[in-house]
Write an enzyme that holds these catalytic residues in place. Structure first.
Site, PDB file in Angstrom:
ATOM      1  N   GLY A 286      28.181  82.304   8.357  1.00  0.00           N
ATOM      2  CA  GLY A 286      26.909  81.609   8.283  1.00  0.00           C
ATOM      3  C   GLY A 286      26.678  80.770   7.052  1.00  0.00           C
ATOM      4  O   GLY A 286      25.598  80.227   6.867  1.00  0.00           O
TER       5      GLY A 286
ATOM      6  N   ASP B 198      33.578  83.487   6.653  1.00  0.00           N
ATOM      7  CA  ASP B 198      33.478  83.317   5.201  1.00  0.00           C
ATOM      8  C   ASP B 198      34.107  84.487   4.453  1.00  0.00           C
ATOM      9  O   ASP B 198      34.592  84.325   3.339  1.00  0.00           O
ATOM     10  CB  ASP B 198      32.009  83.166   4.806  1.00  0.00           C
ATOM     11  CG  ASP B 198      31.367  81.967   5.478  1.00  0.00           C
ATOM     12  OD1 ASP B 198      31.927  80.867   5.385  1.00  0.00           O
ATOM     13  OD2 ASP B 198      30.303  82.128   6.115  1.00  0.00           O
TER      14      ASP B 198
ATOM     15  N   GLU C 222      25.820  81.047  16.265  1.00  0.00           N
ATOM     16  CA  GLU C 222      27.161  81.637  16.271  1.00  0.00           C
ATOM     17  C   GLU C 222      27.120  83.068  16.792  1.00  0.00           C
ATOM     18  O   GLU C 222      27.926  83.456  17.647  1.00  0.00           O
ATOM     19  CB  GLU C 222      27.756  81.623  14.853  1.00  0.00           C
ATOM     20  CG  GLU C 222      28.188  80.247  14.378  1.00  0.00           C
ATOM     21  CD  GLU C 222      28.646  80.240  12.933  1.00  0.00           C
ATOM     22  OE1 GLU C 222      29.445  79.371  12.587  1.00  0.00           O
ATOM     23  OE2 GLU C 222      28.196  81.112  12.151  1.00  0.00           O
TER      24      GLU C 222
END
Length: 274
Positions: A140, A129, A148
């Site tokens: 996330g 991100d 992850e």
């Protein structure tokens, strides 16, 4: 008679004037028109696919792969499915980081396993991100940060794929969510503590919702999203402060984990390594 005739010498040249050429200009000449074709701009999905295709070049037959979660990682899984189907990749085992990725991989015929059976992973490929200049990450926002981080921490190499919009000067700098996974029990208690922890940074903490109900992760936890007004000054310190809070399961700061980051932009694909 001979004296009255004027015989031409065999060496005499007779030069005749050619007929005048009549060069007419067409009365109805069409002007030449050159049309330039506009190349369509690459969309964000186009850029993600470029990065994903580049990342798959790291994959070799016989590898155990960590399969990431999110829109960019989905392009990676799709490409892997194509290569396995065509026979270009063989003996691949995938360890998915979410139920969504597991479902996609199964539909493409990718053999799957779990960390219990394959605790050592050769390569993980996932999106991000945010990516800062040190190749530290925020991950996330897709809600799969715990799995992850577990899978990617168990990987010998971790390749990140992203488009240029994910680049930031400092983590939290996008102003978008930095997720923290918390247990459902007394979630509000932890939301308040997280907000107080970063009060000086002006952080706003919000419970992530899905419709009008709390979003529930694959591990049956909630997510508290932290919105920073300015970049996090000290990522490792922030990560430790979050982790020591009772009831916090995991946070979305992925620090010193990426082996390489593949960034797709309008100028092409750039591979950055530490």
């Amino acid at each position: 008679m001979a004296s009255s005739l004027s015989l031409l010498s065999p060496h005499t040249l007779i030069l005749r004037t050619p007929k005048t050429l009549n060069l007419r200009t067409p009365s109805h000449r069409r002007p030449m028109c050159i049309k330039a074709r506009t190349v369509p701009a690459l969309t964000q999905d186009d850029l993600k696919k470029l990065a994903a295709d580049k990342a798959v070049e790291y994959v070799k037959s016989g590898m155990v792969l960590g399969l990431g979660t999110g829109s960019t990682a989905a392009f990676v899984v799709s490409k892997l499915g194509e290569l396995i189907k065509s026979g270009e990749l063989t003996d691949i085992v995938g360890v998915p980081t979410s139920k969504r990725t597991e479902d996609q991989a199964r539909s493409l015929g990718i053999p799957l396993s779990i960390l219990d059976d394959h605790p050592k992973i050769d390569l993980a490929i996932d999106g991000a991100d945010e990516v800062d200049p040190n190749l530290d990450l925020v991950k996330g926002r897709g809600g799969a940060l715990l799995r992850e981080k577990m899978v990617e921490a168990a990987s010998e190499k971790f390749v990140v794929v992203a488009d240029e919009t994910k680049l930031v000067t400092g983590l939290g700098g996008s102003g978008l969510a930095m997720p923290v996974e918390v247990v459902q029990f007394c979630w509000k208690y932890n939301l308040i503590r997280l907000q107080e922890l970063f009060k000086e940074e002006g952080v706003e903490a919000k419970l992530r919702l899905e419709g009008d109900k709390p979003y529930v992760t694959d591990n049956f936890n909630y997510i508290v999203d932290l919105y920073f007004k300015s970049p996090i000054k000290d990522g490792p310190a922030a990560g430790k402060e979050i982790s020591v809070l009772e009831g916090v399961v995991e946070h979305g700061l992925f620090l010193n984990m990426a082996t390489a980051v593949i960034i797709a932009g309008k100028e092409g694909v750039d591979v950055q390594t530490k």
